[in-house]
Design an enzyme around this catalytic site. Structure first.
Site, PDB file in Angstrom:
ATOM      1  N   TYR A  31       0.886  -1.265   0.076  1.00 32.48           N
ATOM      2  CA  TYR A  31       0.106   0.202   0.235  1.00 32.48           C
ATOM      3  C   TYR A  31       0.812   1.192   0.057  1.00 32.48           C
ATOM      4  O   TYR A  31       1.916   1.264   0.228  1.00 32.48           O
ATOM      5  CB  TYR A  31      -0.993  -0.107   1.085  1.00 32.48           C
ATOM      6  CG  TYR A  31      -0.310   0.373   2.416  1.00 32.48           C
ATOM      7  CD1 TYR A  31       0.491  -0.491   3.243  1.00 32.48           C
ATOM      8  CD2 TYR A  31      -0.591   1.529   3.208  1.00 32.48           C
ATOM      9  CE1 TYR A  31       1.135  -0.292   4.449  1.00 32.48           C
ATOM     10  CE2 TYR A  31       0.083   1.717   4.438  1.00 32.48           C
ATOM     11  CZ  TYR A  31       0.919   1.013   4.918  1.00 32.48           C
ATOM     12  OH  TYR A  31       1.350   1.362   6.435  1.00 32.48           O
ATOM     13  N   LYS A 145       6.623  -1.737   1.998  1.00 31.60           N
ATOM     14  CA  LYS A 145       5.393  -1.186   2.406  1.00 31.60           C
ATOM     15  C   LYS A 145       4.148  -2.256   2.543  1.00 31.60           C
ATOM     16  O   LYS A 145       2.990  -2.036   1.732  1.00 31.60           O
ATOM     17  CB  LYS A 145       4.787   0.181   2.134  1.00 31.60           C
ATOM     18  CG  LYS A 145       4.216   0.917   2.826  1.00 31.60           C
ATOM     19  CD  LYS A 145       4.112   2.374   2.495  1.00 31.60           C
ATOM     20  CE  LYS A 145       3.177   3.284   3.182  1.00 31.60           C
ATOM     21  NZ  LYS A 145       3.264   3.314   4.688  1.00 31.60           N
ATOM     22  N   GLU A 177      12.265   2.394  13.939  1.00 32.19           N
ATOM     23  CA  GLU A 177      11.356   3.246  13.711  1.00 32.19           C
ATOM     24  C   GLU A 177      10.183   3.504  14.495  1.00 32.19           C
ATOM     25  O   GLU A 177      10.146   2.897  15.412  1.00 32.19           O
ATOM     26  CB  GLU A 177      10.968   3.254  11.952  1.00 32.19           C
ATOM     27  CG  GLU A 177      10.315   1.897  11.772  1.00 32.19           C
ATOM     28  CD  GLU A 177       9.823   1.854  10.394  1.00 32.19           C
ATOM     29  OE1 GLU A 177       9.858   2.637   9.531  1.00 32.19           O
ATOM     30  OE2 GLU A 177       9.658   0.744   9.874  1.00 32.19           O
ATOM     31  N   LEU A 201      11.048   1.306   7.091  1.00 31.99           N
ATOM     32  CA  LEU A 201      10.639   1.822   5.709  1.00 31.99           C
ATOM     33  C   LEU A 201      11.400   3.003   5.115  1.00 31.99           C
ATOM     34  O   LEU A 201      11.507   4.058   6.190  1.00 31.99           O
ATOM     35  CB  LEU A 201       9.102   2.448   6.094  1.00 31.99           C
ATOM     36  CG  LEU A 201       8.390   2.615   4.725  1.00 31.99           C
ATOM     37  CD1 LEU A 201       7.998   1.288   4.045  1.00 31.99           C
ATOM     38  CD2 LEU A 201       7.226   3.364   5.075  1.00 31.99           C
TER      39      LEU A 201
HETATM   40  N1  PDD Z   1       2.849   5.010   7.411  1.00 37.86           N
HETATM   41  N2  PDD Z   1       7.261   3.763   8.886  1.00 37.86           N
HETATM   42  C1  PDD Z   1       6.183   3.037   8.788  1.00 37.86           C
HETATM   43  C2  PDD Z   1       6.327   1.764   9.487  1.00 37.86           C
HETATM   44  C3  PDD Z   1       5.135   3.737   8.369  1.00 37.86           C
HETATM   45  O1  PDD Z   1       4.160   2.889   8.355  1.00 37.86           O
HETATM   46  C4  PDD Z   1       5.186   5.141   7.800  1.00 37.86           C
HETATM   47  C5  PDD Z   1       4.043   5.493   7.518  1.00 37.86           C
HETATM   48  C6  PDD Z   1       6.475   5.586   7.896  1.00 37.86           C
HETATM   49  C7  PDD Z   1       6.480   6.983   7.174  1.00 37.86           C
HETATM   50  O2  PDD Z   1       6.586   6.881   5.810  1.00 37.86           O
HETATM   51  P1  PDD Z   1       5.878   8.328   4.823  1.00 37.86           P
HETATM   52  O3  PDD Z   1       6.973   9.400   5.167  1.00 37.86           O
HETATM   53  O4  PDD Z   1       6.452   7.751   3.723  1.00 37.86           O
HETATM   54  O5  PDD Z   1       4.529   8.434   5.274  1.00 37.86           O
HETATM   55  C8  PDD Z   1       7.399   5.030   8.336  1.00 37.86           C
HETATM   56  C9  PDD Z   1       1.375   5.534   6.646  1.00 37.86           C
HETATM   57  C10 PDD Z   1       1.518   7.084   6.832  1.00 37.86           C
HETATM   58  C11 PDD Z   1       0.377   4.658   7.194  1.00 37.86           C
HETATM   59  O6  PDD Z   1       0.576   3.389   7.259  1.00 37.86           O
HETATM   60  O7  PDD Z   1      -0.609   5.127   7.540  1.00 37.86           O
END
Ligand code: PDD
Length: 289
Positions: A31, A145, A177, A201
């Site tokens: 996703y 992801k 993270e 991620l």
């Molecule tokens: N999540 N690490 C994890 C495990 C995440 O699920 C996310 C973002 C990030 C930040 O990535 P980015 O800057 O590309 O949004 C880091 C999204 C927002 C979610 O699962 O809703």
């Protein structure tokens, strides 16, 4: 609300997915969450690139032709006008008789929906947010992801039950993270975040913030962060597409730094927002020409 499912734009109650979908049975899918501000996407190309990478890594053919993702997402945003929105896009391997191994030819399931981005809390600059720390119990490919998010779900739930907004995760004594965010630490003069690798991620917001700060001459490092550095940090920030840049002012109920959002966070947010607005208007100009 109008959602997208497999080529059609329709109300959510009309969007039906087979119970044999491998996303449902195995969490076999990936996703993206893509932010938009006043009808314009922020970093769309970067999100589409990461989506394509996730597909390759799980050995799924890309179901969209060149520019297909961009047009689908732009159309969905047009059909759901409003203020600041994020688009959730999920691609699974599709429906097939249940077997762990997958058939070679499958029709992917593609689903997308739009949600509001909650405006930042009014008292954020005064109070910040709380986080807890937990052991990182996820798999060895957190760079993908994947929709299989059970450890993240349980970690976030534990955080919420303890009055916190996020769980920051530790693996073998090192920070990885957050359950749904990347983590930055301010230590002395340096801004540090864990390096890319299979443990985290590759966050789009993380990359954008690093580039924006470095462009202004900041000393930003991508280095392993031991738990001791996390616990003695002057400031801790969380980044994600829906949170932007959040200051953590309490970790495991102990104050971070002075227990208030830090000075460095305030500057970093200014730099981030300026660079964000410029990137959005440049992308708009490019789309029109
Ligand atoms: N999540 N690490 C994890 C495990 C995440 O699920 C996310 C973002 C990030 C930040 O990535 P980015 O800057 O590309 O949004 C880091 C999204 C927002 C979610 O699962 O809703």
């Amino acid at each position: 609300m109008i959602v997208y499912l497999n080529g059609a734009f329709l109300p959510p109650e009309e969007a039906c997915i087979s119970p044999l979908d491998r996303g449902f049975l195995f969490g076999d899918g990936i996703y993206e969450v893509i932010p938009s501000y006043q009808g314009r996407f922020f970093l769309l190309d970067e999100h589409v690139e990461r989506l394509r990478r996730s597909l390759r890594e799980i050995r799924m053919p890309d179901p969209q032709p060149e520019q297909g993702w961009e047009s689908l997402l732009e159309r969905l945003l047009e059909l759901n006008p409003g203020g600041d929105r994020s688009v959730y896009l999920q691609v699974t391997r599709g429906a097939a008789p249940r077997d762990h191994a997958f058939p070679t030819r499958m029709a992917a399931t593609v689903f997308a929906m739009v949600s509001s981005i909650a405006p930042p809390l009014a008292d954020l600059p005064d109070r910040g947010v709380a986080a807890i720390s937990l052991p990182d119990q996820r798999w060895g490919r957190c760079d993908i992801k994947s929709v299989a998010l059970l450890p993240n779900v349980l970690a976030r739930q534990q955080a919420v039950e303890q009055g916190a907004v996020e769980a920051v995760l530790l693996r073998d004594g090192m920070l990885t993270e957050g359950a749904a965010s990347n983590v930055f630490v301010v230590h002395g003069d340096a801004v540090v975040t864990p390096p890319l690798g299979p443990e985290i991620l590759p966050g789009i917001t993380r990359r954008f913030l690093l580039d924006a700060l470095r462009a202004e001459g900041w000393d930003c490092r991508e280095e392993p962060l031991p738990e001791s550095v996390l616990r003695s940090a002057d400031e801790i920030w969380l980044t994600s597409s829906t949170k932007e840049l959040l200051p953590v002012t309490a970790l495991d109920r102990r104050p971070v730094g002075e227990g208030r959002p830090g000075r460095v966070w305030g500057h970093a947010l200014d730099v981030f927002r300026r660079a964000r607005d410029l990137a959005i208007s440049n992308a708009g100009t490019r789309a029109k020409s």
